[in-house]
Motif scaffolding. Structure first.
Motif, PDB file in Angstrom:
ATOM      1  N   ASP A  90       1.424   4.999  -9.378  1.00  0.00           N
ATOM      2  CA  ASP A  90       2.028   5.425  -8.115  1.00  0.00           C
ATOM      3  C   ASP A  90       1.798   4.362  -7.052  1.00  0.00           C
ATOM      4  N   VAL A  91       0.624   3.731  -7.104  1.00  0.00           N
ATOM      5  CA  VAL A  91       0.258   2.695  -6.137  1.00  0.00           C
ATOM      6  C   VAL A  91      -0.428   1.551  -6.875  1.00  0.00           C
ATOM      7  N   ILE A  92      -0.042   0.328  -6.527  1.00  0.00           N
ATOM      8  CA  ILE A  92      -0.761  -0.863  -6.983  1.00  0.00           C
ATOM      9  C   ILE A  92      -1.395  -1.488  -5.752  1.00  0.00           C
ATOM     10  N   ALA A  93      -2.705  -1.685  -5.805  1.00  0.00           N
ATOM     11  CA  ALA A  93      -3.440  -2.288  -4.693  1.00  0.00           C
ATOM     12  C   ALA A  93      -4.014  -3.628  -5.143  1.00  0.00           C
ATOM     13  N   TYR A  94      -3.797  -4.656  -4.345  1.00  0.00           N
ATOM     14  CA  TYR A  94      -4.289  -5.995  -4.651  1.00  0.00           C
ATOM     15  C   TYR A  94      -5.535  -6.316  -3.829  1.00  0.00           C
ATOM     16  N   LEU A  95      -6.447  -7.049  -4.431  1.00  0.00           N
ATOM     17  CA  LEU A  95      -7.624  -7.581  -3.746  1.00  0.00           C
ATOM     18  C   LEU A  95      -7.896  -8.975  -4.293  1.00  0.00           C
ATOM     19  N   GLY A  96      -8.165  -9.913  -3.386  1.00  0.00           N
ATOM     20  CA  GLY A  96      -8.523 -11.258  -3.818  1.00  0.00           C
ATOM     21  C   GLY A  96      -7.385 -12.058  -4.394  1.00  0.00           C
ATOM     22  N   PRO A 141     -12.460 -15.542  -2.405  1.00  0.00           N
ATOM     23  CA  PRO A 141     -13.783 -15.154  -1.886  1.00  0.00           C
ATOM     24  C   PRO A 141     -13.822 -13.724  -1.361  1.00  0.00           C
ATOM     25  N   ASP A 142     -12.702 -13.252  -0.815  1.00  0.00           N
ATOM     26  CA  ASP A 142     -12.606 -11.893  -0.272  1.00  0.00           C
ATOM     27  C   ASP A 142     -12.836 -10.826  -1.342  1.00  0.00           C
ATOM     28  N   ALA A 143     -12.639 -11.180  -2.596  1.00  0.00           N
ATOM     29  CA  ALA A 143     -12.735 -10.194  -3.678  1.00  0.00           C
ATOM     30  C   ALA A 143     -14.142  -9.651  -3.869  1.00  0.00           C
ATOM     31  N   ILE A 144     -15.137 -10.362  -3.371  1.00  0.00           N
ATOM     32  CA  ILE A 144     -16.520  -9.922  -3.560  1.00  0.00           C
ATOM     33  C   ILE A 144     -16.790  -8.588  -2.875  1.00  0.00           C
ATOM     34  N   ARG A 145     -15.929  -8.180  -1.952  1.00  0.00           N
ATOM     35  CA  ARG A 145     -16.090  -6.890  -1.280  1.00  0.00           C
ATOM     36  C   ARG A 145     -16.072  -5.721  -2.253  1.00  0.00           C
ATOM     37  N   TRP A 178     -13.564 -10.715 -13.771  1.00  0.00           N
ATOM     38  CA  TRP A 178     -14.408  -9.766 -14.519  1.00  0.00           C
ATOM     39  C   TRP A 178     -15.882  -9.925 -14.155  1.00  0.00           C
ATOM     40  N   GLN A 179     -16.242 -11.103 -13.631  1.00  0.00           N
ATOM     41  CA  GLN A 179     -17.633 -11.364 -13.283  1.00  0.00           C
ATOM     42  C   GLN A 179     -18.093 -10.571 -12.055  1.00  0.00           C
ATOM     43  N   LEU A 180     -17.147 -10.074 -11.273  1.00  0.00           N
ATOM     44  CA  LEU A 180     -17.489  -9.408 -10.014  1.00  0.00           C
ATOM     45  C   LEU A 180     -18.149  -8.053 -10.214  1.00  0.00           C
ATOM     46  N   ILE A 181     -17.683  -7.290 -11.163  1.00  0.00           N
ATOM     47  CA  ILE A 181     -18.174  -5.929 -11.381  1.00  0.00           C
ATOM     48  C   ILE A 181     -18.288  -5.647 -12.873  1.00  0.00           C
ATOM     49  N   GLU A 182     -19.046  -4.639 -13.198  1.00  0.00           N
ATOM     50  CA  GLU A 182     -19.197  -4.253 -14.600  1.00  0.00           C
ATOM     51  C   GLU A 182     -18.111  -3.283 -15.042  1.00  0.00           C
ATOM     52  N   MET A 229      11.693   0.334  -6.927  1.00  0.00           N
ATOM     53  CA  MET A 229      12.718   0.833  -7.838  1.00  0.00           C
ATOM     54  C   MET A 229      12.098   1.616  -9.000  1.00  0.00           C
ATOM     55  N   ASN A 230      10.799   1.396  -9.208  1.00  0.00           N
ATOM     56  CA  ASN A 230      10.081   2.099 -10.277  1.00  0.00           C
ATOM     57  C   ASN A 230       9.076   3.099  -9.713  1.00  0.00           C
ATOM     58  N   HIS A 231       9.367   3.568  -8.483  1.00  0.00           N
ATOM     59  CA  HIS A 231       8.596   4.652  -7.854  1.00  0.00           C
ATOM     60  C   HIS A 231       7.134   4.301  -7.647  1.00  0.00           C
ATOM     61  N   CYS A 232       6.885   3.060  -7.265  1.00  0.00           N
ATOM     62  CA  CYS A 232       5.524   2.589  -7.046  1.00  0.00           C
ATOM     63  C   CYS A 232       5.436   1.866  -5.710  1.00  0.00           C
ATOM     64  N   ARG A 233       4.365   2.108  -4.975  1.00  0.00           N
ATOM     65  CA  ARG A 233       4.103   1.400  -3.733  1.00  0.00           C
ATOM     66  C   ARG A 233       3.092   0.295  -3.995  1.00  0.00           C
ATOM     67  N   VAL A 234       3.200  -0.802  -3.257  1.00  0.00           N
ATOM     68  CA  VAL A 234       2.281  -1.934  -3.422  1.00  0.00           C
ATOM     69  C   VAL A 234       1.612  -2.220  -2.081  1.00  0.00           C
ATOM     70  N   VAL A 235       0.294  -2.341  -2.103  1.00  0.00           N
ATOM     71  CA  VAL A 235      -0.454  -2.613  -0.881  1.00  0.00           C
ATOM     72  C   VAL A 235      -1.446  -3.740  -1.124  1.00  0.00           C
ATOM     73  N   ASN A 236      -1.955  -4.290  -0.022  1.00  0.00           N
ATOM     74  CA  ASN A 236      -2.928  -5.378  -0.074  1.00  0.00           C
ATOM     75  C   ASN A 236      -4.196  -4.917   0.648  1.00  0.00           C
ATOM     76  N   LEU A 237      -5.331  -4.977  -0.030  1.00  0.00           N
ATOM     77  CA  LEU A 237      -6.606  -4.549   0.545  1.00  0.00           C
ATOM     78  C   LEU A 237      -7.335  -5.681   1.260  1.00  0.00           C
ATOM     79  N   SER A 238      -6.708  -6.822   1.357  1.00  0.00           N
ATOM     80  CA  SER A 238      -7.335  -7.990   1.973  1.00  0.00           C
ATOM     81  C   SER A 238      -7.645  -7.755   3.452  1.00  0.00           C
ATOM     82  N   GLU A 239      -8.748  -8.356   3.901  1.00  0.00           N
ATOM     83  CA  GLU A 239      -9.088  -8.360   5.325  1.00  0.00           C
ATOM     84  C   GLU A 239      -8.936  -9.758   5.917  1.00  0.00           C
TER      85      GLU A 239
END
Length: 245
Positions: free
Chosen positions: A103-109, A11-15, A34-38, A155-165
């Motif tokens: 460089d960065v992977i950000a997760y949502l939902g 449900p948080d992904a609707i942001r 895919w239904q969330l945005i065009e 190890m592959n020079h990438c940071r991972v973050v979570n955009l969840s609230e």
């Protein structure tokens, strides 16, 4: 920077509908997201995803669709599905890491936290099946699998973050706001707290994985599930969790 946004169906992904995604290099939507945005760039889904839930053929013709043909080789490159965890949140991450070189992977939902009351929405579209909570030896600890992905990404020079609230998440990535993510000019501007993994324990966990060699080249690990010892996998999960400072 090359920033990849991976969007799930919590449900948080609707942001995302209120966000300006012009600073995102690639937006990867999982299954129904895919239904969330065009304006998304890649749709990734498993072999058993219902065809009637896909976008129209006209939409698909203009987009990039990622199926097992594309994500299985990338997943195998990073150790395979048995060690990574057989759910699309992690599969999408490993595919993006290998194919898009971010460089960065950000997760949502993708927090994989579900209400015990089935009357409450589990997904942005209503009540769905909590796939990551199914009885599966590769998903004994979602938290451990998130640490593994974070370590492999580092190890592959990438940071991972979570955009969840949300107050709770099965992902142990650093939480950041979308505004902070968009203000970054260098990934080192992110808090270093998620880099404090014990290198010796990470090395030990990867060494055990390599020694056991629990692989299913086709990606269909459930067809050879009897070849894998759930206790051994649980021990590896414990190592991943103990690597977190």
């Amino acid at each position: 920077m090359n920033i990849v946004l991976i969007v799930g169906s919590a449900p948080d992904a609707i942001r995302i509908q209120d966000w300006d995604l012009s600073g995102i290099t690639s937006c990867v939507v999982i299954n129904n997201a895919w239904q969330l945005i065009e304006h998304w760039d890649y749709l990734i889904y498993p072999e058993d995803f219902p065809v009637d839930r896909l976008p129209s053929s006209a939409v698909l013709a203009q987009k990039n669709v990622i199926t097992a043909k594309e994500f299985v080789p990338e997943q195998n490159h990073f150790g395979g599905f048995v060690y990574a965890g057989g759910t699309m949140a992690f599969t999408a991450g490993y595919w993006a890491l290998g194919a898009l070189k971010p460089d960065v992977i950000a997760y949502l939902g993708c927090d994989m936290v579900y209400s015990q009351a089935t009357v409450n929405p589990t997904h942005f579209y209503g009540v769905g099946t909590p796939d990551p909570l199914r009885a599966d030896i590769t998903l004994q600890s979602l938290e451990a699998k998130s640490v593994r992905f974070m370590a492999i990404a580092q190890m592959n020079h990438c940071r991972v973050v979570n955009l969840s609230e949300l107050p709770e998440s099965r992902l142990l990535f650093q939480k950041v706001s979308f505004s902070k993510l968009m203000s970054l000019t260098e990934k080192r501007q992110l808090d270093d707290s998620d880099l404090n993994l014990d290198a010796n324990i990470v090395s030990k966990a990867l060494g055990i994985e390599e020694k056991l060699s629990y692989m299913a080249p086709s990606g269909r690990y459930w067809e050879v599930i009897d070849h894998f010892d759930p206790m051994k996998l649980s021990e590896i999960d414990s190592l991943w969790l103990s690597s977190v400072a």
